[in-house]
Motif scaffolding. Structure first.
Motif, PDB file in Angstrom:
ATOM      1  N   ASN A 119      29.107  29.378  -2.526  1.00  0.00           N
ATOM      2  CA  ASN A 119      29.381  28.243  -1.650  1.00  0.00           C
ATOM      3  C   ASN A 119      28.306  27.163  -1.777  1.00  0.00           C
ATOM      4  OD1 ASN A 119      31.738  29.387  -0.592  1.00  0.00           O
ATOM      5  ND2 ASN A 119      30.642  30.435   1.050  1.00  0.00           N
ATOM      6  N   ILE A 120      27.066  27.589  -1.986  1.00  0.00           N
ATOM      7  CA  ILE A 120      25.951  26.642  -2.069  1.00  0.00           C
ATOM      8  C   ILE A 120      25.945  25.901  -3.397  1.00  0.00           C
ATOM      9  CG2 ILE A 120      23.426  26.441  -2.118  1.00  0.00           C
ATOM     10  CD1 ILE A 120      23.337  28.886  -0.261  1.00  0.00           C
ATOM     11  N   TYR A 121      26.303  26.615  -4.484  1.00  0.00           N
ATOM     12  CA  TYR A 121      26.221  26.028  -5.829  1.00  0.00           C
ATOM     13  C   TYR A 121      27.584  26.058  -6.542  1.00  0.00           C
ATOM     14  CZ  TYR A 121      21.204  26.314  -5.117  1.00  0.00           C
ATOM     15  OH  TYR A 121      19.936  26.156  -4.623  1.00  0.00           O
ATOM     16  N   PRO A 122      28.570  25.361  -6.001  1.00  0.00           N
ATOM     17  CA  PRO A 122      29.898  25.356  -6.641  1.00  0.00           C
ATOM     18  C   PRO A 122      29.881  24.719  -8.032  1.00  0.00           C
ATOM     19  CG  PRO A 122      29.777  23.669  -4.945  1.00  0.00           C
ATOM     20  CD  PRO A 122      28.548  24.509  -4.800  1.00  0.00           C
ATOM     21  N   GLU A 151      16.334  20.585  -8.479  1.00  0.00           N
ATOM     22  CA  GLU A 151      15.098  20.534  -7.712  1.00  0.00           C
ATOM     23  C   GLU A 151      14.407  21.888  -7.767  1.00  0.00           C
ATOM     24  OE1 GLU A 151      13.824  17.920  -6.348  1.00  0.00           O
ATOM     25  OE2 GLU A 151      15.521  16.549  -6.616  1.00  0.00           O
ATOM     26  N   ARG A 152      13.095  21.881  -7.595  1.00  0.00           N
ATOM     27  CA  ARG A 152      12.325  23.121  -7.673  1.00  0.00           C
ATOM     28  C   ARG A 152      12.801  24.150  -6.646  1.00  0.00           C
ATOM     29  NH1 ARG A 152       7.601  24.435 -10.043  1.00  0.00           N
ATOM     30  NH2 ARG A 152       7.215  22.258 -10.595  1.00  0.00           N
ATOM     31  N   TYR A 153      13.106  23.686  -5.422  1.00  0.00           N
ATOM     32  CA  TYR A 153      13.531  24.640  -4.397  1.00  0.00           C
ATOM     33  C   TYR A 153      14.855  25.306  -4.771  1.00  0.00           C
ATOM     34  CZ  TYR A 153      17.177  21.625  -2.406  1.00  0.00           C
ATOM     35  OH  TYR A 153      18.316  20.885  -2.212  1.00  0.00           O
ATOM     36  N   GLU A 154      15.725  24.558  -5.469  1.00  0.00           N
ATOM     37  CA  GLU A 154      16.998  25.132  -5.896  1.00  0.00           C
ATOM     38  C   GLU A 154      16.776  26.208  -6.950  1.00  0.00           C
ATOM     39  OE1 GLU A 154      20.276  21.637  -5.482  1.00  0.00           O
ATOM     40  OE2 GLU A 154      18.721  21.280  -6.997  1.00  0.00           O
ATOM     41  N   LYS A 155      15.885  25.938  -7.879  1.00  0.00           N
ATOM     42  CA  LYS A 155      15.560  26.939  -8.895  1.00  0.00           C
ATOM     43  C   LYS A 155      14.966  28.188  -8.247  1.00  0.00           C
ATOM     44  CE  LYS A 155      14.649  23.546 -12.546  1.00  0.00           C
ATOM     45  NZ  LYS A 155      13.621  22.969 -13.441  1.00  0.00           N
ATOM     46  N   MET A 156      14.116  27.989  -7.248  1.00  0.00           N
ATOM     47  CA  MET A 156      13.518  29.130  -6.545  1.00  0.00           C
ATOM     48  C   MET A 156      14.588  29.958  -5.845  1.00  0.00           C
ATOM     49  SD  MET A 156      10.098  27.281  -4.982  1.00  0.00           S
ATOM     50  CE  MET A 156       9.517  28.751  -4.120  1.00  0.00           C
ATOM     51  N   GLN A 157      15.556  29.263  -5.232  1.00  0.00           N
ATOM     52  CA  GLN A 157      16.634  29.992  -4.567  1.00  0.00           C
ATOM     53  C   GLN A 157      17.438  30.825  -5.551  1.00  0.00           C
ATOM     54  OE1 GLN A 157      18.927  26.990  -2.548  1.00  0.00           O
ATOM     55  NE2 GLN A 157      17.617  26.974  -0.734  1.00  0.00           N
ATOM     56  N   ILE A 164      16.794  39.707  -6.485  1.00  0.00           N
ATOM     57  CA  ILE A 164      17.375  40.618  -5.492  1.00  0.00           C
ATOM     58  C   ILE A 164      18.487  41.457  -6.118  1.00  0.00           C
ATOM     59  CG2 ILE A 164      18.686  40.765  -3.347  1.00  0.00           C
ATOM     60  CD1 ILE A 164      17.202  38.218  -2.430  1.00  0.00           C
ATOM     61  N   ILE A 165      19.417  40.802  -6.814  1.00  0.00           N
ATOM     62  CA  ILE A 165      20.530  41.541  -7.409  1.00  0.00           C
ATOM     63  C   ILE A 165      20.022  42.490  -8.496  1.00  0.00           C
ATOM     64  CG2 ILE A 165      22.657  41.344  -8.744  1.00  0.00           C
ATOM     65  CD1 ILE A 165      22.925  40.558  -5.795  1.00  0.00           C
ATOM     66  N   THR A 166      19.079  42.022  -9.308  1.00  0.00           N
ATOM     67  CA  THR A 166      18.547  42.873 -10.380  1.00  0.00           C
ATOM     68  C   THR A 166      17.778  44.062  -9.811  1.00  0.00           C
ATOM     69  OG1 THR A 166      18.327  40.911 -11.778  1.00  0.00           O
ATOM     70  CG2 THR A 166      17.207  42.888 -12.525  1.00  0.00           C
ATOM     71  N   SER A 167      17.237  43.941  -8.604  1.00  0.00           N
ATOM     72  CA  SER A 167      16.486  45.053  -8.012  1.00  0.00           C
ATOM     73  C   SER A 167      17.354  46.287  -7.806  1.00  0.00           C
ATOM     74  CB  SER A 167      15.859  44.619  -6.674  1.00  0.00           C
ATOM     75  OG  SER A 167      16.849  44.450  -5.670  1.00  0.00           O
ATOM     76  N   TYR A 168      18.670  46.073  -7.594  1.00  0.00           N
ATOM     77  CA  TYR A 168      19.588  47.212  -7.469  1.00  0.00           C
ATOM     78  C   TYR A 168      19.593  48.030  -8.770  1.00  0.00           C
ATOM     79  CZ  TYR A 168      21.744  45.167  -3.256  1.00  0.00           C
ATOM     80  OH  TYR A 168      21.985  44.667  -2.001  1.00  0.00           O
TER      81      TYR A 168
END
Length: 286
Positions: A119-122, A151-157, A164-168
């Motif tokens: 939803n955030i990055y369509p 933007e840097r914050y978008e890349k960080m997100q 998080i997903i790879t941690s699984y």
């Protein structure tokens, strides 16, 4: 020799949701992107050189970068996907170091993450409404450029989502054999830092502080290939990355990966990948 994972350079090229209307498939895929899938419902099959995997609802799947595979999706297959690109070249990558399980159980948190990020990055979604539209989607170099302009914050997100997903998968991962031997790690790093040159067996042996005959035995016992074959594989991997994420001409790519004879580069590339560099760049749309 320790690897600083905090320095890994990861780009999220695509993230989105899809539901197939017709039977869908892709063959002879080998790309520099790691592919993460979260299956919601329906049936699909991933074909790997060592066997097939049936995809099931409620599970996440990881296809490592440069892994040859094919897939077949039946009508009504519903899933989320994320294509992750790790800059390949003069450094050891996160997906290089570990051997990950291909399948893990998802949970409500993973479901929420994929839903929210879509939803955030369509703009990062691929056009999956029909096969014709999908096959005509922008080149991956356009998605790579789009990510670089974020933007840097978008890349960080987005990078946070990857971790998080790879941690699984990381919970059940094992370090690859080549990264359990200090000498092989040193040679691997030396090859990647000198990817633009022809690294000789003598140089590899000197880096590892062993004889030429022993460096061959060392690589064959850990990787199942010779040191020179490993060097070629590294060059081909970088060439694949450059072909799909840049507009750099094939001739220049050949030089960047240490081939002064472009015709020889094309022959070696086709022998390893099954496509010429030009065909690989033009045909890999999935």
């Amino acid at each position: 020799m320790k690897i600083g994972l905090e320095l890994v350079n990861i780009s999220v090229l695509n993230i989105g949701y899809a539901r197939t209307v017709h039977k869908w498939g892709g063959t002879d895929i080998s790309s520099p992107f790691a592919r993460l899938y979260y299956v919601k419902s329906g049936n699909a099959t991933l074909h790997f050189p060592d066997g097939d995997m049936e995809l099931k609802a409620g599970y996440m799947y990881l296809v490592p970068s440069f892994m040859p595979h094919s897939y077949v999706c039946k009508p009504g297959f519903e899933f989320y996907y994320m294509f992750v690109y790790e800059r390949y070249g003069d450094q050891t990558g996160f997906f290089d170091i570990y051997s990950f399980p291909r399948c893990v159980k998802a949970n409500e948190a993973a479901d929420l993450l994929f839903t929210n990020y879509c939803n955030i990055y369509p703009q990062l979604s691929l056009p999956y409404s029909c096969a014709e539209e999908f096959n005509a989607h922008p080149a991956y170099r356009d998605y790579a450029r789009r990510y670089s302009e974020m933007e840097r914050y978008e890349k960080m997100q987005l990078q946070g989502l990857v971790w998080i997903i790879t941690s699984y998968f990381m919970k059940h991962a094992q370090k690859r054999l080549e990264y359990t031997d200090e000498r092989v790690m040193k040679v691997s790093s030396f090859i990647k830092k000198n990817i633009h040159a022809t690294v000789t067996l003598e140089q590899m042996a000197d880096v590892a502080c062993v004889t030429k005959s022993y460096i061959g035995k060392l690589f064959n016992s850990t990787l199942g290939i010779s040191p020179l074959q490993y060097a070629i594989r590294c060059k081909i991997h970088l060439a694949q990355s450059l072909l799909l994420t840049t507009d750099i001409p094939v001739r220049e790519i050949a030089v960047r990966v240490g081939f002064t004879d472009v015709s020889y580069f094309i022959r070696i590339f086709k022998k390893n990948i099954g496509f010429t560099p030009h065909d690989y760049r033009e045909s890999l749309k999935y």
